[in-house]
Scaffold this motif. Structure first.
Motif, PDB file in Angstrom:
ATOM      1  N   ILE A   9      42.853  24.364  35.201  1.00 12.17           N
ATOM      2  CA  ILE A   9      43.201  23.057  34.510  1.00 12.17           C
ATOM      3  C   ILE A   9      42.044  22.668  33.748  1.00 12.17           C
ATOM      4  CG2 ILE A   9      43.991  20.663  34.628  1.00 12.17           C
ATOM      5  CD1 ILE A   9      45.605  21.466  37.265  1.00 12.17           C
ATOM      6  N   TYR A  10      41.021  22.369  34.054  1.00 11.90           N
ATOM      7  CA  TYR A  10      39.914  22.038  33.186  1.00 11.90           C
ATOM      8  C   TYR A  10      39.613  23.107  32.083  1.00 11.90           C
ATOM      9  CZ  TYR A  10      35.010  21.130  32.000  1.00 11.90           C
ATOM     10  OH  TYR A  10      33.872  20.755  31.367  1.00 11.90           O
ATOM     11  N   VAL A  11      39.619  24.359  32.112  1.00 13.33           N
ATOM     12  CA  VAL A  11      39.296  25.148  31.035  1.00 13.33           C
ATOM     13  C   VAL A  11      40.401  25.027  30.188  1.00 13.33           C
ATOM     14  CG1 VAL A  11      39.258  27.469  30.455  1.00 13.33           C
ATOM     15  CG2 VAL A  11      37.829  26.680  32.417  1.00 13.33           C
ATOM     16  N   GLN A  70      38.585  31.625  39.545  1.00 12.93           N
ATOM     17  CA  GLN A  70      39.417  30.444  38.966  1.00 12.93           C
ATOM     18  C   GLN A  70      40.510  30.118  39.696  1.00 12.93           C
ATOM     19  OE1 GLN A  70      41.845  31.167  35.171  1.00 12.93           O
ATOM     20  NE2 GLN A  70      40.060  30.057  34.193  1.00 12.93           N
ATOM     21  N   THR A  71      40.409  29.013  40.522  1.00 10.12           N
ATOM     22  CA  THR A  71      41.223  28.138  40.965  1.00 10.12           C
ATOM     23  C   THR A  71      42.120  27.331  40.289  1.00 10.12           C
ATOM     24  OG1 THR A  71      39.719  26.370  41.598  1.00 10.12           O
ATOM     25  CG2 THR A  71      39.820  28.097  43.052  1.00 10.12           C
ATOM     26  N   ALA A 121      32.388  21.296  43.433  1.00 13.81           N
ATOM     27  CA  ALA A 121      31.530  21.992  43.968  1.00 13.81           C
ATOM     28  C   ALA A 121      31.818  23.568  43.689  1.00 13.81           C
ATOM     29  CB  ALA A 121      31.672  21.634  45.312  1.00 13.81           C
ATOM     30  N   THR A 122      33.151  23.570  43.358  1.00 12.18           N
ATOM     31  CA  THR A 122      33.598  25.188  43.346  1.00 12.18           C
ATOM     32  C   THR A 122      33.150  25.546  41.944  1.00 12.18           C
ATOM     33  OG1 THR A 122      35.594  24.854  44.513  1.00 12.18           O
ATOM     34  CG2 THR A 122      35.556  26.692  42.924  1.00 12.18           C
ATOM     35  N   ALA A 175      47.582  31.619  43.126  1.00 13.57           N
ATOM     36  CA  ALA A 175      47.526  32.597  44.305  1.00 13.57           C
ATOM     37  C   ALA A 175      46.063  32.669  44.884  1.00 13.57           C
ATOM     38  CB  ALA A 175      47.911  34.109  43.754  1.00 13.57           C
ATOM     39  N   LEU A 176      45.284  32.529  43.725  1.00 11.10           N
ATOM     40  CA  LEU A 176      43.773  32.459  44.468  1.00 11.10           C
ATOM     41  C   LEU A 176      43.612  31.131  45.169  1.00 11.10           C
ATOM     42  CD1 LEU A 176      41.140  34.071  44.438  1.00 11.10           C
ATOM     43  CD2 LEU A 176      40.562  32.784  42.144  1.00 11.10           C
ATOM     44  N   SER A 177      44.035  30.214  44.631  1.00 12.26           N
ATOM     45  CA  SER A 177      43.897  28.666  45.281  1.00 12.26           C
ATOM     46  C   SER A 177      44.388  28.725  46.686  1.00 12.26           C
ATOM     47  CB  SER A 177      44.477  27.672  44.415  1.00 12.26           C
ATOM     48  OG  SER A 177      43.732  27.461  43.176  1.00 12.26           O
ATOM     49  N   ILE A 178      45.546  29.550  46.926  1.00 13.19           N
ATOM     50  CA  ILE A 178      46.290  29.169  48.052  1.00 13.19           C
ATOM     51  C   ILE A 178      45.447  30.186  49.244  1.00 13.19           C
ATOM     52  CG2 ILE A 178      48.286  30.210  49.352  1.00 13.19           C
ATOM     53  CD1 ILE A 178      49.801  29.242  46.861  1.00 13.19           C
ATOM     54  N   GLN A 179      45.078  31.579  48.854  1.00 15.34           N
ATOM     55  CA  GLN A 179      44.230  32.305  49.453  1.00 15.34           C
ATOM     56  C   GLN A 179      42.929  31.530  50.003  1.00 15.34           C
ATOM     57  OE1 GLN A 179      43.408  35.733  47.186  1.00 15.34           O
ATOM     58  NE2 GLN A 179      45.732  36.221  46.988  1.00 15.34           N
TER      59      GLN A 179
END
Length: 222
Positions: free
Chosen positions: A184-186, A178-179, A165-166, A11-15
Motif C-alpha cells: 500500500i505504501y509503495v 512485500q506485505t 518494523a517490517t 498471500a505473503l501477508s497471510i503466510q
C-alpha cells in the motif's frame, strides 16, 4: 489490474501472519502463565520489557531488530555462516518483525485471562495430586480459553498489519517480502491509488473476517 501482482502481497501477508501468530501464541502463553503465577524480585521490570514493543514506534522496533539481526551483529553473522545468506530482507525477517510487535498484545490478553482464573480451583487440584502440567492443561487453559482465543486473533491481525518494523528489516521486495501494508505504501507513494485502495480493501476484509471469527468462537465457548 494485474491479478498476480494484486494477490502476491495478500498471500505473503497471510503466510507471515499465520507463522508469526503461531509463534506468538506459544511464546506469549508461556510468558503469561509464568508472570501471572510467579512472584519474584524485578517482576515489574521484566513485564515492562515484555510490553515495551507495544508503546515504541514500529520504526524504533525495526531499528533495534536491524541492529540485532544485521550482518554486523553476532546473530546475523552466525545465521549467515550457517545458511549462506543474511537474515534481513528475507521472508523470515518479516515474520520476526511480526512476532515482536504482536507479542505484547497477545501476552497482555493471556495474562489477564490467567489472572481471572480462580486460584482456589488450581490449589484444590494440586491438593488432590494433580501435577502442574495437569493443572495448566485441564483447569487454567480451559478457563482462560476466551482470552487465549482473543490473544491468537489479536496476534494474527497485528502481524497482518505490521508496517514499520517490517519495512526496516525486510524491505518491500515484490514476491519476497512485500506485505499488504508495504505494498500500500509503495503504491500510494508511486501514485497507483487504485492498487493502494484495492489492497486497503483486502486488508479491511481480512481483519473484519478474523474479528468476526473471534467473536463467533467466543460465543460458542460461552
Amino acid at each position: 489490474m494485474d491479478w498476480n501482482t494484486f494477490f502476491e502481497p495478500i498471500a505473503l501477508s497471510i503466510q507471515i501472519s499465520i507463522a508469526a501468530s503461531i509463534a506468538v501464541f506459544f511464546f506469549a502463553l508461556a510468558a503469561a502463565w509464568r508472570m501471572a503465577r510467579a512472584r519474584f524480585a524485578g517482576k515489574s521490570l521484566v513485564e515492562t520489557l515484555l510490553l515495551l514493543p507495544l508503546v515504541l514506534p514500529p520504526t524504533v522496533v525495526g531499528l533495534i531488530l536491524l541492529a540485532a539481526l544485521g550482518r554486523r551483529s553476532w546473530i546475523g553473522q552466525a545465521y549467515e555462516s550457517l545458511f549462506g545468506g543474511p537474515i534481513i530482507f528475507t521472508w523470515g525477517a518479516a515474520a520476526i518483525a511480526a512476532v515482536v510487535v504482536a507479542f505484547p498484545l497477545a501476552y497482555r490478553a493471556m495474562k489477564t485471562g490467567f489472572e481471572s482464573v480462580d486460584g482456589d480451583l488450581e490449589d484444590s487440584a494440586r491438593a488432590m495430586g494433580a501435577t502442574e502440567w495437569q493443572v495448566f492443561r485441564y483447569i487454567s487453559v480451559p478457563l482462560a480459553g476466551r482470552a487465549l482465543t482473543s490473544a491468537y486473533i489479536l496476534g494474527f491481525c497485528r502481524g497482518l498489519g505490521e508496517f514499520g518494523a517490517t519495512l526496516m528489516i525486510a524491505g518491500s521486495i515484490p514476491g519476497k517480502t512485500q506485505t499488504i501494508p508495504t505494498a500500500i505504501y509503495v503504491a500510494a507513494d508511486g501514485g497507483s491509488m487504485t492498487m493502494a485502495w484495492a489492497w486497503s480493501g483486502a486488508m479491511l476484509m481480512l481483519s473484519f473476517l478474523m474479528l468476526l471469527l473471534s467473536n463467533r468462537i467466543v460465543r460458542e465457548r460461552d
